[in-house]
Design a protein around this motif. Structure first.
Motif, PDB file in Angstrom:
ATOM      1  N   ALA A 260       0.842  -1.193   0.000  1.00 54.37           N
ATOM      2  CA  ALA A 260       0.000   0.000   0.000  1.00 54.37           C
ATOM      3  C   ALA A 260       0.879   1.245   0.000  1.00 54.37           C
ATOM      4  CB  ALA A 260      -0.936   0.017   1.205  1.00 54.37           C
ATOM      5  N   VAL A 261       0.294   2.340  -0.471  1.00 54.40           N
ATOM      6  CA  VAL A 261       0.977   3.621  -0.539  1.00 54.40           C
ATOM      7  C   VAL A 261      -0.015   4.714  -0.157  1.00 54.40           C
ATOM      8  CG1 VAL A 261       0.455   3.793  -3.009  1.00 54.40           C
ATOM      9  CG2 VAL A 261       2.275   5.204  -2.050  1.00 54.40           C
ATOM     10  N   ALA A 262       0.493   5.772   0.497  1.00 55.24           N
ATOM     11  CA  ALA A 262      -0.379   6.884   0.899  1.00 55.24           C
ATOM     12  C   ALA A 262       0.248   8.215   0.529  1.00 55.24           C
ATOM     13  CB  ALA A 262      -0.645   6.834   2.403  1.00 55.24           C
ATOM     14  N   SER A 263      -0.574   9.094   0.016  1.00 55.63           N
ATOM     15  CA  SER A 263      -0.183  10.474  -0.256  1.00 55.63           C
ATOM     16  C   SER A 263      -0.954  11.391   0.685  1.00 55.63           C
ATOM     17  CB  SER A 263      -0.501  10.852  -1.707  1.00 55.63           C
ATOM     18  OG  SER A 263      -0.425  12.261  -1.889  1.00 55.63           O
ATOM     19  N   LEU A 264      -0.233  12.238   1.415  1.00 57.79           N
ATOM     20  CA  LEU A 264      -0.837  13.223   2.309  1.00 57.79           C
ATOM     21  C   LEU A 264      -0.609  14.597   1.702  1.00 57.79           C
ATOM     22  CD1 LEU A 264       0.049  10.663   4.028  1.00 57.79           C
ATOM     23  CD2 LEU A 264       0.043  12.189   5.995  1.00 57.79           C
ATOM     24  N   SER A 265      -1.682  15.238   1.232  1.00 53.21           N
ATOM     25  CA  SER A 265      -1.575  16.572   0.614  1.00 53.21           C
ATOM     26  C   SER A 265      -0.571  16.565  -0.521  1.00 53.21           C
ATOM     27  CB  SER A 265      -1.156  17.613   1.655  1.00 53.21           C
ATOM     28  OG  SER A 265      -1.928  17.538   2.820  1.00 53.21           O
ATOM     29  N   GLY A 266      -0.598  15.530  -1.336  1.00 51.17           N
ATOM     30  CA  GLY A 266       0.422  15.361  -2.362  1.00 51.17           C
ATOM     31  C   GLY A 266       0.360  16.393  -3.475  1.00 51.17           C
ATOM     32  N   ALA A 267       1.544  16.705  -4.008  1.00 50.56           N
ATOM     33  CA  ALA A 267       1.645  17.547  -5.210  1.00 50.56           C
ATOM     34  C   ALA A 267       1.485  16.620  -6.413  1.00 50.56           C
ATOM     35  CB  ALA A 267       2.991  18.257  -5.233  1.00 50.56           C
ATOM     36  N   LEU A 268       0.257  16.204  -6.674  1.00 50.79           N
ATOM     37  CA  LEU A 268      -0.004  15.094  -7.580  1.00 50.79           C
ATOM     38  C   LEU A 268      -0.168  15.506  -9.038  1.00 50.79           C
ATOM     39  CD1 LEU A 268      -2.455  13.021  -5.340  1.00 50.79           C
ATOM     40  CD2 LEU A 268       0.048  12.938  -5.452  1.00 50.79           C
ATOM     41  N   ASP A 269      -0.262  16.796  -9.299  1.00 53.98           N
ATOM     42  CA  ASP A 269      -0.354  17.278 -10.680  1.00 53.98           C
ATOM     43  C   ASP A 269       0.688  18.379 -10.869  1.00 53.98           C
ATOM     44  OD1 ASP A 269      -0.983  18.102 -13.218  1.00 53.98           O
ATOM     45  OD2 ASP A 269      -3.068  18.614 -12.792  1.00 53.98           O
ATOM     46  N   VAL A 270       1.944  17.969 -11.054  1.00 50.41           N
ATOM     47  CA  VAL A 270       3.032  18.953 -11.136  1.00 50.41           C
ATOM     48  C   VAL A 270       2.956  19.751 -12.429  1.00 50.41           C
ATOM     49  CG1 VAL A 270       4.636  17.793  -9.567  1.00 50.41           C
ATOM     50  CG2 VAL A 270       4.581  17.122 -11.973  1.00 50.41           C
ATOM     51  N   VAL A 271       2.365  19.194 -13.465  1.00 53.04           N
ATOM     52  CA  VAL A 271       2.205  19.950 -14.709  1.00 53.04           C
ATOM     53  C   VAL A 271       1.330  21.172 -14.459  1.00 53.04           C
ATOM     54  CG1 VAL A 271       1.270  19.909 -17.043  1.00 53.04           C
ATOM     55  CG2 VAL A 271       2.561  17.929 -16.174  1.00 53.04           C
ATOM     56  N   SER A 272       0.188  20.967 -13.805  1.00 42.53           N
ATOM     57  CA  SER A 272      -0.707  22.075 -13.494  1.00 42.53           C
ATOM     58  C   SER A 272      -0.053  23.077 -12.548  1.00 42.53           C
ATOM     59  CB  SER A 272      -1.997  21.536 -12.870  1.00 42.53           C
ATOM     60  OG  SER A 272      -2.847  22.586 -12.451  1.00 42.53           O
ATOM     61  N   LEU A 273       0.666  22.590 -11.553  1.00 44.43           N
ATOM     62  CA  LEU A 273       1.347  23.489 -10.620  1.00 44.43           C
ATOM     63  C   LEU A 273       2.307  24.407 -11.342  1.00 44.43           C
ATOM     64  CD1 LEU A 273       2.196  21.224  -7.543  1.00 44.43           C
ATOM     65  CD2 LEU A 273       0.564  23.111  -7.637  1.00 44.43           C
ATOM     66  N   TRP A 274       3.058  23.869 -12.261  1.00 45.46           N
ATOM     67  CA  TRP A 274       4.039  24.660 -12.999  1.00 45.46           C
ATOM     68  C   TRP A 274       3.331  25.655 -13.922  1.00 45.46           C
ATOM     69  CZ3 TRP A 274       8.760  22.161 -15.939  1.00 45.46           C
ATOM     70  CH2 TRP A 274       9.693  23.151 -16.238  1.00 45.46           C
ATOM     71  N   GLU A 275       2.281  25.206 -14.588  1.00 43.71           N
ATOM     72  CA  GLU A 275       1.573  26.085 -15.518  1.00 43.71           C
ATOM     73  C   GLU A 275       0.902  27.254 -14.808  1.00 43.71           C
ATOM     74  OE1 GLU A 275      -0.972  23.309 -17.494  1.00 43.71           O
ATOM     75  OE2 GLU A 275       0.455  22.983 -19.143  1.00 43.71           O
ATOM     76  N   LYS A 276       0.448  27.035 -13.573  1.00 45.09           N
ATOM     77  CA  LYS A 276      -0.270  28.080 -12.828  1.00 45.09           C
ATOM     78  C   LYS A 276       0.662  29.040 -12.088  1.00 45.09           C
ATOM     79  CE  LYS A 276      -2.948  25.741 -10.148  1.00 45.09           C
ATOM     80  NZ  LYS A 276      -4.034  25.368  -9.209  1.00 45.09           N
ATOM     81  N   ASP A 277       1.898  28.641 -11.858  1.00 41.42           N
ATOM     82  CA  ASP A 277       2.768  29.416 -10.974  1.00 41.42           C
ATOM     83  C   ASP A 277       4.137  29.602 -11.607  1.00 41.42           C
ATOM     84  OD1 ASP A 277       4.127  30.614  -8.934  1.00 41.42           O
ATOM     85  OD2 ASP A 277       3.785  29.037  -7.453  1.00 41.42           O
ATOM     86  N   ALA A 278       4.357  30.773 -12.188  1.00 39.87           N
ATOM     87  CA  ALA A 278       5.634  31.064 -12.848  1.00 39.87           C
ATOM     88  C   ALA A 278       6.794  31.112 -11.856  1.00 39.87           C
ATOM     89  CB  ALA A 278       5.547  32.398 -13.595  1.00 39.87           C
TER      90      ALA A 278
ATOM     91  N   LEU B 217       8.130  17.553 -19.339  1.00 38.06           N
ATOM     92  CA  LEU B 217       7.434  16.998 -18.183  1.00 38.06           C
ATOM     93  C   LEU B 217       6.116  16.344 -18.564  1.00 38.06           C
ATOM     94  CD1 LEU B 217       6.916  16.579 -15.151  1.00 38.06           C
ATOM     95  CD2 LEU B 217       6.140  18.970 -15.031  1.00 38.06           C
ATOM     96  N   LYS B 218       5.352  16.998 -19.433  1.00 37.36           N
ATOM     97  CA  LYS B 218       4.040  16.477 -19.814  1.00 37.36           C
ATOM     98  C   LYS B 218       4.159  15.109 -20.466  1.00 37.36           C
ATOM     99  CE  LYS B 218       1.811  20.966 -20.616  1.00 37.36           C
ATOM    100  NZ  LYS B 218       1.194  21.843 -21.638  1.00 37.36           N
ATOM    101  N   GLN B 219       3.322  14.195 -20.037  1.00 36.19           N
ATOM    102  CA  GLN B 219       3.251  12.837 -20.574  1.00 36.19           C
ATOM    103  C   GLN B 219       4.602  12.131 -20.507  1.00 36.19           C
ATOM    104  OE1 GLN B 219       1.292  13.152 -24.450  1.00 36.19           O
ATOM    105  NE2 GLN B 219      -0.666  12.896 -23.426  1.00 36.19           N
ATOM    106  N   SER B 220       5.300  12.384 -19.425  1.00 33.06           N
ATOM    107  CA  SER B 220       6.553  11.683 -19.150  1.00 33.06           C
ATOM    108  C   SER B 220       6.351  10.806 -17.914  1.00 33.06           C
ATOM    109  CB  SER B 220       7.681  12.684 -18.893  1.00 33.06           C
ATOM    110  OG  SER B 220       7.546  13.269 -17.597  1.00 33.06           O
ATOM    111  N   THR B 221       7.373  10.066 -17.534  1.00 26.49           N
ATOM    112  CA  THR B 221       7.283   9.215 -16.349  1.00 26.49           C
ATOM    113  C   THR B 221       7.349  10.020 -15.062  1.00 26.49           C
ATOM    114  OG1 THR B 221       9.669   8.804 -16.508  1.00 26.49           O
ATOM    115  CG2 THR B 221       8.183   7.158 -17.471  1.00 26.49           C
ATOM    116  N   ASN B 222       7.454  11.329 -15.156  1.00 30.40           N
ATOM    117  CA  ASN B 222       7.349  12.208 -13.986  1.00 30.40           C
ATOM    118  C   ASN B 222       5.974  12.859 -13.889  1.00 30.40           C
ATOM    119  OD1 ASN B 222      10.009  11.914 -12.911  1.00 30.40           O
ATOM    120  ND2 ASN B 222      10.776  13.146 -14.623  1.00 30.40           N
ATOM    121  N   ASP B 223       5.090  12.557 -14.807  1.00 31.72           N
ATOM    122  CA  ASP B 223       3.730  13.100 -14.851  1.00 31.72           C
ATOM    123  C   ASP B 223       2.783  12.018 -14.347  1.00 31.72           C
ATOM    124  OD1 ASP B 223       1.199  14.023 -15.509  1.00 31.72           O
ATOM    125  OD2 ASP B 223       1.679  14.496 -17.599  1.00 31.72           O
ATOM    126  N   LEU B 224       2.260  12.183 -13.129  1.00 31.30           N
ATOM    127  CA  LEU B 224       1.444  11.132 -12.525  1.00 31.30           C
ATOM    128  C   LEU B 224       0.164  10.864 -13.297  1.00 31.30           C
ATOM    129  CD1 LEU B 224       1.790  11.754  -8.672  1.00 31.30           C
ATOM    130  CD2 LEU B 224       3.369  10.676 -10.284  1.00 31.30           C
TER     131      LEU B 224
END
Length: 247
Positions: free
Chosen positions: A133-151, A167-174
């Protein structure tokens, strides 16, 4: 219990690094392991310094491994160190070399907060079935959106991921990784406070994960991006992991 704060040389990183390990009092011949990942502004001591993890963990048999990865997003950085390879290959090998840990995947657990939530889910998505099992607490789960929204993230994210296009559609894009999880039997727990600044990104991940992941649980409640929320939530994570450990 015992706390081991270890400094060692990483061949992958080519430098010294650190890991903090919690060892339970009632050690078994071999212990189940929980890898617990820190957030963006933290280090390998953050979980013990900022929460009552030491007290909560005393009720359970887990060896808890808390590595240090700097501001890397648990990634083989474009301009920086290979923290993904360190985390997923070198670190587990060293932990099994130095401690008596269970080798079966159903005895392995993983969790993290914020940047660590991203790292935890990325590990479980890129390497299916390595964890019970794995757990995310307040995870930064959409880094593409985070980057696009915050210069303001341009500098740190460009060092880590290179460019937005890379980054988009790479193995770093959840969100991209989610489409490849048909055979992933790991149980995913996603936690987020309703006042968290990452709440919308968590909803984006949630919507897609519910359609793809076979074993997926989402829980939310009052809370912001704070240690108060994570201190409360890690207690729930430990309870859930222990329940699955004994199934």
């Amino acid at each position: 219990m015992a706390i081991s704060r270890m400094n060692f040389r990483s061949e992958v990183l080519g430098k010294g690094t650190a890991v903090t390990v919690y060892l339970p009092d009632e050690k078994q011949a071999k212990m189940p392991v929980l890898y617990l990942l820190h957030g963006k502004s933290d280090d390998c001591n953050a979980w013990l310094n900022a929460t009552s993890l030491e007290r909560y963990a005393s009720q359970y048999p887990f060896c808890i491994v808390m590595p240090q990865v700097e501001l890397s997003y648990y990634t083989d950085m474009v301009y920086g160190d290979r923290y993904w390879t360190f985390l997923t290959e070198e670190l587990p090998n060293k932990m099994h070399q130095w401690f008596q840990l269970k080798t079966e995947a159903n005895q392995h657990f993983l969790a993290g907060l914020s940047m660590g939530g991203y790292g935890a889910f990325k590990w479980a998505l890129r390497k299916p079935n390595e964890f019970r099992a794995v757990a995310s607490l307040s995870g930064a789960l959409d880094v593409v959106s985070l980057w696009e929204k915050d210069a303001q993230r341009d500098h740190e994210f460009s060092l880590i991921f290179g460019t937005k296009a890379a980054l988009k559609q790479s193995t770093n894009d959840l969100l991209f990784l989610l489409d490849k999880q048909a055979a992933n039997r790991t149980t995913f727990f996603q936690y987020c406070g309703t006042e968290d600044f990452l709440y919308l990104e968590n909803q984006t991940f949630r919507k897609q994960a519910q359609q793809v992941l076979e074993n997926y649980v989402y829980k939310e409640g009052p809370g912001a991006h704070t240690w108060e929320y994570w201190d409360a939530t890690i207690q729930e994570v430990l309870r859930q992991f222990f329940r699955l450990l004994n199934e």
